[in-house]
Design an enzyme around this catalytic site. Structure first.
Site, PDB file in Angstrom:
ATOM      1  N   LYS A 201      -1.815  -2.318   7.361  1.00 46.27           N
ATOM      2  CA  LYS A 201      -3.210  -2.065   7.729  1.00 46.27           C
ATOM      3  C   LYS A 201      -3.624  -3.069   8.810  1.00 46.27           C
ATOM      4  O   LYS A 201      -3.307  -4.248   8.732  1.00 46.27           O
ATOM      5  CB  LYS A 201      -4.100  -2.219   6.495  1.00 46.27           C
ATOM      6  CG  LYS A 201      -5.526  -1.779   6.716  1.00 46.27           C
ATOM      7  CD  LYS A 201      -6.288  -1.836   5.406  1.00 46.27           C
ATOM      8  CE  LYS A 201      -7.720  -1.410   5.606  1.00 46.27           C
ATOM      9  NZ  LYS A 201      -8.477  -1.538   4.350  1.00 46.27           N
TER      10      LYS A 201
ATOM     11  N   HIS B  41      -4.093  -9.910   4.000  1.00 50.52           N
ATOM     12  CA  HIS B  41      -5.520  -9.977   4.351  1.00 50.52           C
ATOM     13  C   HIS B  41      -5.737 -11.021   5.441  1.00 50.52           C
ATOM     14  O   HIS B  41      -5.225 -12.123   5.344  1.00 50.52           O
ATOM     15  CB  HIS B  41      -6.372 -10.369   3.138  1.00 50.52           C
ATOM     16  CG  HIS B  41      -6.464  -9.314   2.094  1.00 50.52           C
ATOM     17  ND1 HIS B  41      -6.882  -9.582   0.804  1.00 50.52           N
ATOM     18  CD2 HIS B  41      -6.203  -7.981   2.122  1.00 50.52           C
ATOM     19  CE1 HIS B  41      -6.877  -8.462   0.101  1.00 50.52           C
ATOM     20  NE2 HIS B  41      -6.459  -7.480   0.873  1.00 50.52           N
TER      21      HIS B  41
ATOM     22  N   ARG C 197       0.865  -1.182   0.000  1.00 51.85           N
ATOM     23  CA  ARG C 197       0.000   0.000   0.000  1.00 51.85           C
ATOM     24  C   ARG C 197       0.899   1.229   0.000  1.00 51.85           C
ATOM     25  O   ARG C 197       2.054   1.170   0.417  1.00 51.85           O
ATOM     26  CB  ARG C 197      -0.866   0.026   1.259  1.00 51.85           C
ATOM     27  CG  ARG C 197      -1.853  -1.100   1.375  1.00 51.85           C
ATOM     28  CD  ARG C 197      -2.547  -1.054   2.734  1.00 51.85           C
ATOM     29  NE  ARG C 197      -3.508  -2.127   2.879  1.00 51.85           N
ATOM     30  CZ  ARG C 197      -3.230  -3.323   3.414  1.00 51.85           C
ATOM     31  NH1 ARG C 197      -2.021  -3.588   3.856  1.00 51.85           N
ATOM     32  NH2 ARG C 197      -4.187  -4.231   3.503  1.00 51.85           N
TER      33      ARG C 197
ATOM     34  N   TYR D 209     -10.443 -10.908  -6.263  1.00 55.60           N
ATOM     35  CA  TYR D 209      -9.557 -11.065  -7.415  1.00 55.60           C
ATOM     36  C   TYR D 209      -9.944 -12.240  -8.291  1.00 55.60           C
ATOM     37  O   TYR D 209      -9.600 -12.281  -9.467  1.00 55.60           O
ATOM     38  CB  TYR D 209      -8.094 -11.136  -6.960  1.00 55.60           C
ATOM     39  CG  TYR D 209      -7.730  -9.867  -6.235  1.00 55.60           C
ATOM     40  CD1 TYR D 209      -7.600  -8.674  -6.933  1.00 55.60           C
ATOM     41  CD2 TYR D 209      -7.602  -9.833  -4.855  1.00 55.60           C
ATOM     42  CE1 TYR D 209      -7.334  -7.478  -6.272  1.00 55.60           C
ATOM     43  CE2 TYR D 209      -7.325  -8.649  -4.183  1.00 55.60           C
ATOM     44  CZ  TYR D 209      -7.199  -7.479  -4.902  1.00 55.60           C
ATOM     45  OH  TYR D 209      -6.947  -6.312  -4.255  1.00 55.60           O
TER      46      TYR D 209
ATOM     47  N   HIS E 122      -3.604   2.483  -5.058  1.00 54.53           N
ATOM     48  CA  HIS E 122      -4.222   1.207  -4.703  1.00 54.53           C
ATOM     49  C   HIS E 122      -4.528   0.367  -5.949  1.00 54.53           C
ATOM     50  O   HIS E 122      -4.585  -0.855  -5.866  1.00 54.53           O
ATOM     51  CB  HIS E 122      -5.480   1.430  -3.848  1.00 54.53           C
ATOM     52  CG  HIS E 122      -5.623   0.409  -2.776  1.00 54.53           C
ATOM     53  ND1 HIS E 122      -4.781   0.347  -1.684  1.00 54.53           N
ATOM     54  CD2 HIS E 122      -6.500  -0.620  -2.636  1.00 54.53           C
ATOM     55  CE1 HIS E 122      -5.136  -0.668  -0.916  1.00 54.53           C
ATOM     56  NE2 HIS E 122      -6.171  -1.273  -1.465  1.00 54.53           N
TER      57      HIS E 122
ATOM     58  N   ARG F 268      -1.692  -1.920  -6.418  1.00 52.93           N
ATOM     59  CA  ARG F 268      -1.804  -3.073  -5.530  1.00 52.93           C
ATOM     60  C   ARG F 268      -2.819  -4.077  -6.078  1.00 52.93           C
ATOM     61  O   ARG F 268      -2.572  -5.284  -6.080  1.00 52.93           O
ATOM     62  CB  ARG F 268      -2.209  -2.584  -4.134  1.00 52.93           C
ATOM     63  CG  ARG F 268      -2.391  -3.660  -3.101  1.00 52.93           C
ATOM     64  CD  ARG F 268      -2.653  -2.995  -1.742  1.00 52.93           C
ATOM     65  NE  ARG F 268      -3.327  -3.845  -0.796  1.00 52.93           N
ATOM     66  CZ  ARG F 268      -2.732  -4.701   0.024  1.00 52.93           C
ATOM     67  NH1 ARG F 268      -1.414  -4.832  -0.006  1.00 52.93           N
ATOM     68  NH2 ARG F 268      -3.441  -5.418   0.875  1.00 52.93           N
TER      69      ARG F 268
END
Length: 190
Positions: free
Chosen positions: A70, A160, A45, A169, A134, A137
């Protein structure tokens, strides 16, 4: 549960055009190119790139320790040799700082600068999409899934906590499949 929007990504051709807009002979051009390579080739990110410290990168192996991403989660990613070589070149000329990326005076880079730079470079490359950090990414994640067919691997690379976040995705690949199948053997049979 609300349906997730399928993220827009750059095609490999658009990525190539985008990367060609950077003048790597200029210090800021090299720095900016290195930052976007981390987003495109390692899925970082914008904030993770800007918070990266020089000692978070193993310049021999390409191993990058992303700290406090994150959700304040740490993760390990790797960089390919070509992108790693760009980081090595930047390290040689970068201002004295514990952070890998700073202004040429050694000050922190504002995330807005990165967003504006990425948008500007996208336009320079003739890309009509709204290019933003983003999106780089998302492009990384899509390309990694397309190559590996391993959603778990993509989940781990992106950091994640839930596989359901990463499943977005697979829908990009589903759209590609639909597009290809609709035109597969589309000639009329006589």
């Amino acid at each position: 549960m609300a349906k997730r929007r399928i993220p827009e990504v750059l095609t490999p051709e658009e990525q190539e055009r985008f990367l060609k807009t950077f003048n790597q002979k200029a210090p800021t051009g090299l720095r900016n190119y290195a930052m976007v390579r981390l987003m495109l080739d390692a899925g970082l990110r914008c904030g993770e790139v800007l918070n990266l410290k020089t000692n978070d990168v193993d310049f021999q192996t390409g191993k990058i320790h992303v700290k406090q991403g994150k959700g304040e989660k740490d993760r390990i990613v790797w960089l390919n040799e070509e992108a790693l070589e760009v980081l090595r070149k930047w390290r040689e000329i970068k201002p004295e700082s514990e952070y890998l990326f700073t202004t040429l005076q050694g000050n922190p880079i504002n995330p807005r600068y990165v967003r504006d730079m990425v948008k500007r470079k996208g336009k320079q490359a003739g890309i009509t999409k709204d290019v933003h950090p983003h999106m780089l990414r998302h492009s990384f994640a899509t390309d990694l899934y397309r190559e590996s067919k391993n959603l778990r691997l993509v989940q781990k690379a992106l950091g994640h906590s839930s596989i359901s976040t990463t499943e977005i995705y697979t829908h990009i690949i589903d759209e590609e499949l639909e597009r290809e199948m609709k035109f597969f053997r589309s000639k009329e049979v006589a």
